[in-house]
Write an enzyme that holds these catalytic residues in place. Structure first.
Site, short mmCIF file in Angstrom:
data_model
loop_
_atom_site.label_atom_id
_atom_site.label_comp_id
_atom_site.label_asym_id
_atom_site.label_seq_id
_atom_site.Cartn_x
_atom_site.Cartn_y
_atom_site.Cartn_z
CB SER A 90 -0.88 -0.01 1.41
OG SER A 90 -0.19 -0.13 2.38
CB ILE A 107 -0.45 10.73 -6.35
CG1 ILE A 107 -0.51 11.24 -4.54
CG2 ILE A 107 0.34 11.82 -7.04
CD1 ILE A 107 -1.18 12.43 -4.39
CG ASP A 139 -5.70 -6.29 0.52
OD1 ASP A 139 -4.61 -7.02 0.92
OD2 ASP A 139 -5.56 -5.10 0.59
N GLY A 180 -10.95 19.89 15.32
CA GLY A 180 -10.83 18.62 16.28
C GLY A 180 -11.98 18.29 16.93
CB CYS A 239 -13.77 23.66 12.64
SG CYS A 239 -15.42 23.09 12.82
CG HIS A 255 -13.30 22.38 8.27
ND1 HIS A 255 -12.57 21.79 8.79
CD2 HIS A 255 -14.55 22.19 9.00
CE1 HIS A 255 -12.88 21.28 9.90
NE2 HIS A 255 -14.11 21.43 10.02
CD GLU A 303 -9.69 22.66 6.60
OE1 GLU A 303 -10.04 24.02 6.49
OE2 GLU A 303 -9.80 21.63 7.58
N1 GLN Z 1 -15.60 19.44 17.82
C1 GLN Z 1 -16.22 20.72 17.16
C2 GLN Z 1 -17.76 20.51 16.98
O1 GLN Z 1 -18.25 19.57 16.78
C3 GLN Z 1 -15.37 21.20 16.13
C4 GLN Z 1 -15.50 20.48 14.79
C5 GLN Z 1 -14.28 20.48 14.09
O2 GLN Z 1 -13.39 21.24 14.32
N2 GLN Z 1 -14.41 20.04 12.91
O3 GLN Z 1 -18.44 21.64 16.72
#
Ligand code: GLN
Length: 538
Positions: A15, A21, A150, A359, A386, A512, A514
């Site tokens: 893998s 890519i 696999d 996060g 976020c 987000h 990104e």
């Molecule tokens: N945990 C936070 C929420 O649920 C932020 C989520 C995130 O950063 N994607 O709102």
């Protein structure tokens, strides 16, 4: 309606050879010849989608405009081709089985025994054809996750076998293998490739093109050997040698004639060569920076950079756009906890910009809040995404508004004070039945705000993936004290962007940015953040 042609990308030997890519590069080359292309990923795991997967295990969960939580390879597809993907572009074994079982329960199989062949394979084929049948694409490039051989990927390869039988020249298989260099023998070895192709043959699939990932150039005799033993034309042996950046792979693929060979095998009229002018300009700007900045990414999964794939790629796009070399310094949020002011200064002091990452859960929150406070108090350009934005508002509430218990339910354990819900959980907001706000939502930006200036317009759409929202009850207090809501969802009034106008660059986005950043259209807010960071770096 033109029938779409299907290209399958499988992997052998090991893998991590970079099927994603290669698939993205081929899509880019075909697009640069004027064809309409889409990329799809089939994942052999049993999870219905990667939304619940631990980032340590599977890297980032990429979110599409329509709110699908998908494999990070879809991010590569979008970044290379600038073609948006959707729920249909990522299918897992779990999704296939759950829809077959649902149909079985509804009696749709009319009493027949439901089996892997034909029921599971039919479902897989339907999911592939669904893209081709839209009439929107000349090519559907479908990447099969995992390594051939696999157990999990067998039904997918079987579906590919059937589609090749059904479509003849309109379906081809590109097999990516590894050609190791044995230093002791001073030779490139083709046996793993031969074995992997044998493996494919044993399940009825003859690859049409073999892409050989290698650390040293393939010699003529190695190419001849692979062509002979693996039963492919000599032009079908493609070298994919290691390169310093994934963005150079398309140029290697052009030089090796991958796109030309694909078109030839599919009996397509030869078209003008791929126009890669813009791509080459991007590479030139990437290779010839006139500025340099160091940006700290504060997160809790920093051991695995793939967990923040779209963020680090966004810095590459923004870096090229501004001809700035962006050095990323990974900072574990927990490393900022229980530290003295001097120690924090030591860790964050050298940075030209600080990004606090998204996060989930309370681990590492305290460190993120410290990073927000440091950036705010020291005028360091800051972008909070976020959870990063949520930490920025909580920090502001605690330390500027003096609301010591400021928190979100998710982070309750981080303060000894009675909780003040600065972030609250909203119900009913998901457009796909999830408990999260997922996918694109509109956002109205305040004229002349840093975000509006960055985007160059006032109505934008960006992708979301979160449960908690800014509690508007406190907005007036924030604004009176210098943190403004500069982006608002016009339909729900939810806060999407916060800024501190008196700070050189302090921006938090509930969305987000990104996910939407591509080579062709870098994220405007990342570009503005890199510019602001370069400015404070004399
Ligand atoms: N945990 C936070 C929420 O649920 C932020 C989520 C995130 O950063 N994607 O709102």
């Amino acid at each position: 309606m033109v029938n779409a042609r299907y290209i399958f990308v499988t992997g052998g030997v090991t893998s991590s050879l970079g099927k994603g890519i290669i698939s993205s590069s081929l899509a880019l080359l075909l697009k640069a010849r004027g064809f309409k292309v889409t990329n799809q990923k089939l994942d052999p795991y049993i999870n219905v989608d990667p939304g619940t997967l631990n980032p340590y295990e599977h890297g980032e969960c990429f979110v599409t405009e329509d709110g699908a939580e998908t494999d990070l390879d879809l991010g590569h597809y979008e970044r290379f081709t600038n073609v948006r993907t959707s729920q249909k572009n990522n299918v897992t074994t779990g999704r296939i089985y759950s829809s077959v079982i649902e149909k079985e329960r509804k009696g749709e199989y009319l009493g027949s025994t439901v089996q892997v062949i034909p029921h599971i394979t039919d479902e897989i084929k339907d999911r592939i054809k669904i893209l081709g049948n839209t009439g929107n694409y000349d090519f559907v490039i479908t990447e099969i996750g995992g390594v051939v051989g696999d157990i999990e990927s067998l039904p997918f390869v079987e579906a590919v076998r059937q589609l090749k039988r059904e479509y003849g020249k309109n379906a081809i298989v590109i097999h990516l293998t590894y050609v190791p260099y044995l230093a002791a023998a001073g030779e490139l070895k083709t046996k793993p490739t031969q074995n992997s192709v044998k493996n494919m043959l044993s399940i009825g699939v003859q690859p049409d093109i073999i892409v050989c990932r290698c650390e040293k150039e393939l010699t003529k005799s190695v190419r001849d050997k692979i062509s002979l033993f693996c039963n492919v034309e000599s032009n079908s042996v493609i070298e994919s040698i290691d390169v310093p950046t994934i963005y150079k792979v398309p140029l290697n693929m052009v030089n090796e004639g991958l796109d030309t060979q694909v078109l030839k095998l599919m009996d397509m009229p030869s078209t003008t060569p791929a126009d890669l002018t813009k791509w080459k300009q991007f590479l030139y700007r990437l290779d010839n920076p006139v500025n340099e900045v160091t940006i700290g990414i504060v997160g809790k999964y920093v051991e695995l950079h793939d967990a923040y794939k779209s963020i680090s790629e966004s810095f590459i796009h923004a870096g090229a756009a501004t001809q700035t070399k962006v050095n990323v310094k990974w900072i574990h949020s927990e490393s900022l906890e229980d530290k003295s002011k001097e120690q924090i200064q030591e860790i964050l002091g050298q940075l030209d910009g600080i990004l606090v990452a998204p996060g989930f859960g309370s681990r590492g929150i305290a460190g993120k809040i410290t990073a927000c406070q440091y950036a705010r108090e020291n005028n360091v350009p800051f972008l909070g995404i976020c959870l990063g934005m949520q930490c920025a508002v909580i920090e502001f509430a605690r330390n500027v508004l003096n609301l010591k218990g400021a928190n979100s339910v998710e982070m309750q354990s981080t303060t000894p004070y009675p909780v003040i819900d600065i972030m609250e959980q909203q119900k009913q907001i998901s457009n796909m039945g999830h408990t999260m706000r997922l996918g694109n939502y509109p956002c109205k930006l305040k004229p002349q705000s840093k975000t509006a200036l960055a985007y160059g317009k006032e109505l934008i759409e960006e992708r979301h993936r979160h449960r908690y929202e800014f509690n508007n009850k406190y907005l007036a207090d924030f604004e009176a004290n210098g943190m403004l809501a500069t982006g608002i969802n016009p339909d729900t009034n939810l806060v999407e962007v916060v800024e501190i106008p008196l700070h050189p660059f302090y921006v938090g986005t509930q969305f987000h940015p990104e996910y939407a950043s591509t080579v062709e259209s870098p994220s405007p807010i990342f570009v503005a953040f890199v510019k602001a960071s370069a400015k404070t770096n004399p």
